[in-house]
Design a protein around this motif. Structure first.
Motif, PDB file in Angstrom:
ATOM      1  N   ASN A  78     108.053  33.376   0.812  1.00 47.04           N
ATOM      2  CA  ASN A  78     106.871  34.305   0.583  1.00 47.04           C
ATOM      3  C   ASN A  78     106.326  33.540  -0.699  1.00 47.04           C
ATOM      4  N   TYR A  79     104.718  33.432  -0.446  1.00 46.65           N
ATOM      5  CA  TYR A  79     103.961  33.101  -1.498  1.00 46.65           C
ATOM      6  C   TYR A  79     102.441  33.677  -1.459  1.00 46.65           C
ATOM      7  N   VAL A  80     101.810  33.320  -2.378  1.00 47.73           N
ATOM      8  CA  VAL A  80     100.569  33.865  -2.671  1.00 47.73           C
ATOM      9  C   VAL A  80      99.452  32.889  -2.736  1.00 47.73           C
ATOM     10  N   LEU A  81      98.319  32.600  -1.929  1.00 46.98           N
ATOM     11  CA  LEU A  81      97.252  31.586  -1.969  1.00 46.98           C
ATOM     12  C   LEU A  81      96.351  32.089  -2.679  1.00 46.98           C
ATOM     13  N   ARG A  82      95.559  31.400  -3.527  1.00 45.44           N
ATOM     14  CA  ARG A  82      94.373  31.919  -4.243  1.00 45.44           C
ATOM     15  C   ARG A  82      93.147  30.896  -3.966  1.00 45.44           C
ATOM     16  N   VAL A  83      92.142  31.433  -3.233  1.00 50.24           N
ATOM     17  CA  VAL A  83      90.898  30.530  -3.351  1.00 50.24           C
ATOM     18  C   VAL A  83      90.101  31.140  -4.704  1.00 50.24           C
ATOM     19  N   THR A  84      89.406  29.927  -5.053  1.00 51.61           N
ATOM     20  CA  THR A  84      88.452  30.129  -6.364  1.00 51.61           C
ATOM     21  C   THR A  84      87.281  29.639  -5.858  1.00 51.61           C
ATOM     22  N   ASP A  85      85.957  30.389  -6.214  1.00 52.51           N
ATOM     23  CA  ASP A  85      84.813  29.498  -5.748  1.00 52.51           C
ATOM     24  C   ASP A  85      84.129  29.107  -6.946  1.00 52.51           C
TER      25      ASP A  85
END
Length: 126
Positions: A78-85
């Motif tokens: 289980n993990y969380v991906l984060r996208v940053t613009d």
């Protein structure tokens, strides 16, 4: 005087779409190497992808806007991906990958009787 902290939330200009990330893991198997490439929409490119929390499966890493590499161990990850613009807006995607050992099919129970002698079950719950 003590410093004051003021939270700032980026709001896209009127009519601009908010940054969003979506996607799902497939059916990963130890030794497999299918890339997980989330769909990123809205916000202002270019984008950066990072792991916000949790642990990627063994043998996997983030390369550009994808999670790639060869799976090295079975298990649930289980993990969380984060996208940053480019304007600093962020969006998160919670991912659960259930990696199975090569040659196994998850969720299958075989009650066959190859010897032909009949299956005998007594006093138990299956």
């Amino acid at each position: 005087m003590a410093p004051v902290s003021i939270p700032i939330t980026y709001m896209p200009p009127h009519g601009a779409a908010a940054l969003a990330i979506a996607g799902a893991a497939g059916s990963p198997v130890v030794g497999g190497n299918a890339a997980l490439t989330p769909v990123i929409s809205g916000g202002t490119g270019p984008y950066a992808l990072t792991k916000q929390s949790g642990a990627l499966p063994g043998g996997r890493s983030i390369a550009g806007l994808s999670v790639t590499g060869t799976y090295t161990a079975a298990g649930t990850f289980n993990y969380v991906l984060r996208v940053t613009d480019s304007k600093g807006a962020t969006a998160d995607l919670a991912v659960t990958e259930v990696v199975t050992a090569a040659g196994t099919t998850p969720g299958t129970v075989d009650f066959s009787d190859p010897s032909g002698t009949g299956l005998g079950l007594a006093g138990g719950i299956i």
